[in-house]
Design a protein around this motif. Sequence first.
Motif, mmCIF file in Angstrom:
data_model
loop_
_atom_site.group_PDB
_atom_site.id
_atom_site.type_symbol
_atom_site.label_atom_id
_atom_site.label_comp_id
_atom_site.label_asym_id
_atom_site.label_seq_id
_atom_site.Cartn_x
_atom_site.Cartn_y
_atom_site.Cartn_z
ATOM 1 N N VAL A 195 115.177 103.826 10.088
ATOM 2 C CA VAL A 195 116.086 102.916 10.769
ATOM 3 C C VAL A 195 116.803 102.059 9.738
ATOM 4 O O VAL A 195 116.169 101.485 8.835
ATOM 5 C CB VAL A 195 115.313 102.011 11.759
ATOM 6 C CG1 VAL A 195 116.251 100.987 12.391
ATOM 7 C CG2 VAL A 195 114.644 102.856 12.826
ATOM 8 N N LEU B 171 118.179 98.768 9.053
ATOM 9 C CA LEU B 171 118.085 97.436 9.630
ATOM 10 C C LEU B 171 119.429 96.708 9.614
ATOM 11 O O LEU B 171 119.696 95.880 10.499
ATOM 12 C CB LEU B 171 117.041 96.611 8.873
ATOM 13 C CG LEU B 171 115.581 97.056 9.031
ATOM 14 C CD1 LEU B 171 114.674 96.162 8.189
ATOM 15 C CD2 LEU B 171 115.151 97.012 10.492
ATOM 16 N N HIS C 105 121.510 96.624 12.804
ATOM 17 C CA HIS C 105 121.015 95.938 13.988
ATOM 18 C C HIS C 105 121.199 94.433 13.820
ATOM 19 O O HIS C 105 120.700 93.832 12.871
ATOM 20 C CB HIS C 105 119.528 96.262 14.207
ATOM 21 C CG HIS C 105 119.273 97.708 14.501
ATOM 22 N ND1 HIS C 105 119.306 98.233 15.767
ATOM 23 C CD2 HIS C 105 119.000 98.748 13.672
ATOM 24 C CE1 HIS C 105 119.044 99.515 15.722
ATOM 25 N NE2 HIS C 105 118.859 99.865 14.449
ATOM 26 N N GLN D 165 113.885 91.314 12.469
ATOM 27 C CA GLN D 165 114.541 92.528 12.964
ATOM 28 C C GLN D 165 113.505 93.611 13.277
ATOM 29 O O GLN D 165 113.599 94.307 14.292
ATOM 30 C CB GLN D 165 115.547 93.036 11.921
ATOM 31 C CG GLN D 165 116.813 92.201 11.823
ATOM 32 C CD GLN D 165 117.721 92.680 10.703
ATOM 33 O OE1 GLN D 165 117.277 92.858 9.563
ATOM 34 N NE2 GLN D 165 118.991 92.897 11.013
ATOM 35 N N ILE D 166 112.513 93.747 12.399
ATOM 36 C CA ILE D 166 111.468 94.753 12.616
ATOM 37 C C ILE D 166 110.682 94.431 13.882
ATOM 38 O O ILE D 166 110.408 95.310 14.723
ATOM 39 C CB ILE D 166 110.536 94.818 11.392
ATOM 40 C CG1 ILE D 166 111.297 95.355 10.180
ATOM 41 C CG2 ILE D 166 109.324 95.709 11.684
ATOM 42 C CD1 ILE D 166 110.497 95.299 8.889
ATOM 43 N N ARG E 25 111.679 92.745 16.458
ATOM 44 C CA ARG E 25 112.527 92.972 17.636
ATOM 45 C C ARG E 25 112.594 94.460 17.971
ATOM 46 O O ARG E 25 112.525 94.851 19.135
ATOM 47 C CB ARG E 25 113.922 92.411 17.384
ATOM 48 C CG ARG E 25 114.932 92.757 18.478
ATOM 49 C CD ARG E 25 116.168 91.904 18.403
ATOM 50 N NE ARG E 25 115.878 90.542 18.840
ATOM 51 C CZ ARG E 25 116.807 89.581 18.931
ATOM 52 N NH1 ARG E 25 118.059 89.842 18.599
ATOM 53 N NH2 ARG E 25 116.488 88.392 19.338
ATOM 54 N N LEU E 26 112.712 95.303 16.956
ATOM 55 C CA LEU E 26 112.754 96.751 17.194
ATOM 56 C C LEU E 26 111.434 97.242 17.786
ATOM 57 O O LEU E 26 111.427 98.095 18.688
ATOM 58 C CB LEU E 26 113.072 97.491 15.893
ATOM 59 C CG LEU E 26 114.503 97.335 15.359
ATOM 60 C CD1 LEU E 26 114.617 97.965 13.985
ATOM 61 C CD2 LEU E 26 115.516 97.957 16.325
ATOM 62 N N LEU E 27 110.320 96.723 17.283
ATOM 63 C CA LEU E 27 109.022 97.110 17.836
ATOM 64 C C LEU E 27 108.898 96.663 19.290
ATOM 65 O O LEU E 27 108.342 97.379 20.136
ATOM 66 C CB LEU E 27 107.893 96.499 16.995
ATOM 67 C CG LEU E 27 107.723 97.066 15.578
ATOM 68 C CD1 LEU E 27 106.673 96.265 14.813
ATOM 69 C CD2 LEU E 27 107.312 98.539 15.645
ATOM 70 N N HIS E 28 109.418 95.466 19.582
ATOM 71 C CA HIS E 28 109.374 94.966 20.959
ATOM 72 C C HIS E 28 110.205 95.853 21.882
ATOM 73 O O HIS E 28 109.803 96.173 23.009
ATOM 74 C CB HIS E 28 109.882 93.528 20.987
ATOM 75 C CG HIS E 28 109.892 92.923 22.360
ATOM 76 N ND1 HIS E 28 108.752 92.803 23.129
ATOM 77 C CD2 HIS E 28 110.911 92.425 23.107
ATOM 78 C CE1 HIS E 28 109.061 92.243 24.289
ATOM 79 N NE2 HIS E 28 110.358 92.012 24.302
ATOM 80 N N ILE E 29 111.359 96.264 21.414
ATOM 81 C CA ILE E 29 112.209 97.156 22.220
ATOM 82 C C ILE E 29 111.488 98.480 22.478
ATOM 83 O O ILE E 29 111.542 99.034 23.587
ATOM 84 C CB ILE E 29 113.557 97.392 21.497
ATOM 85 C CG1 ILE E 29 114.374 96.098 21.466
ATOM 86 C CG2 ILE E 29 114.346 98.502 22.188
ATOM 87 C CD1 ILE E 29 115.640 96.192 20.640
ATOM 88 N N GLU E 30 110.782 98.982 21.470
ATOM 89 C CA GLU E 30 110.032 100.229 21.638
ATOM 90 C C GLU E 30 108.950 100.055 22.696
ATOM 91 O O GLU E 30 108.736 100.948 23.545
ATOM 92 C CB GLU E 30 109.409 100.630 20.298
ATOM 93 C CG GLU E 30 108.549 101.891 20.356
ATOM 94 C CD GLU E 30 109.352 103.133 20.679
ATOM 95 O OE1 GLU E 30 108.749 104.109 21.169
ATOM 96 O OE2 GLU E 30 110.578 103.125 20.464
ATOM 97 N N ARG F 122 110.543 100.087 26.127
ATOM 98 C CA ARG F 122 110.913 101.447 26.532
ATOM 99 C C ARG F 122 109.694 102.217 27.032
ATOM 100 O O ARG F 122 109.768 102.950 28.021
ATOM 101 C CB ARG F 122 111.551 102.174 25.348
ATOM 102 C CG ARG F 122 112.968 101.712 25.030
ATOM 103 C CD ARG F 122 113.513 102.393 23.787
ATOM 104 N NE ARG F 122 114.899 102.014 23.523
ATOM 105 C CZ ARG F 122 115.553 102.331 22.421
ATOM 106 N NH1 ARG F 122 114.939 103.054 21.475
ATOM 107 N NH2 ARG F 122 116.805 101.955 22.253
#
Length: 224
Positions: A161, A163, A166, A182-183, A185-190, A193
């Motif tokens: 990814v 960064l 994003h 940022q990391i 937030r991406l983990l939270h989005i995962e 999902r």
Amino acid sequence: DETEFRNFIVWLEDQKIRHYKIEDRGNLRNIHSDDWPKSFEKYMKDVNCPFKMQERQETVDWLLGLAVRLEYGDNADKYKDSTPDGAKNTDNTAKNAEPLINLDVNNPDFKAGVMALANLLQIQRHDDYLVMLKAIRILVQERLTQDAIAKASQSKEGLPVALEKHILGFDTGDAVLNEAAQILRLLHIEELRELQTKINEAIVAVQAIIADPKTDHRLGKVGR
């Protein structure tokens, strides 16, 4: 009361447990001696009590359980056909189907077993042994089943990814912290999902159960 406790231990050994020979019970019987705690600690080791001397309530329960087992062993013919008053009218079929329905949570063996499992799995102690048992079940179910172990053993491979593509939406004033945010937030989005996927699976499962022609896409038509 300390004196009553010591007398109680001596009575259990003299009358029920009888682990020592009579001539070897002198130190335990000398309840007013300053060395009595050492004698009691040795006694606990000799009878293989799994608890420490400071765990007095657990020790008492365990010793009582040992006394009951020995009493039964000495009079097995007398007790083997005995049935608790509350269980005389119990349906045997239901009892066999639910082996834990009559579980005695105050049984010293039950408490000792739960405590041993909790120590083995490094689960925090709780005054309610049923709470500890539930915690053990959850841990075993989520971590120690074959499916859980197999899932944990699988290596997850993903795409790299970038960064910088994003947008974080705020600035911490520190480049390293911005990257960490940022990391996260991406983990939270995962995680969101994955949660949405499980919700969709649950909706489909409910639709399959109710099998309503107006909502079940598998029937290929709308209406009845």
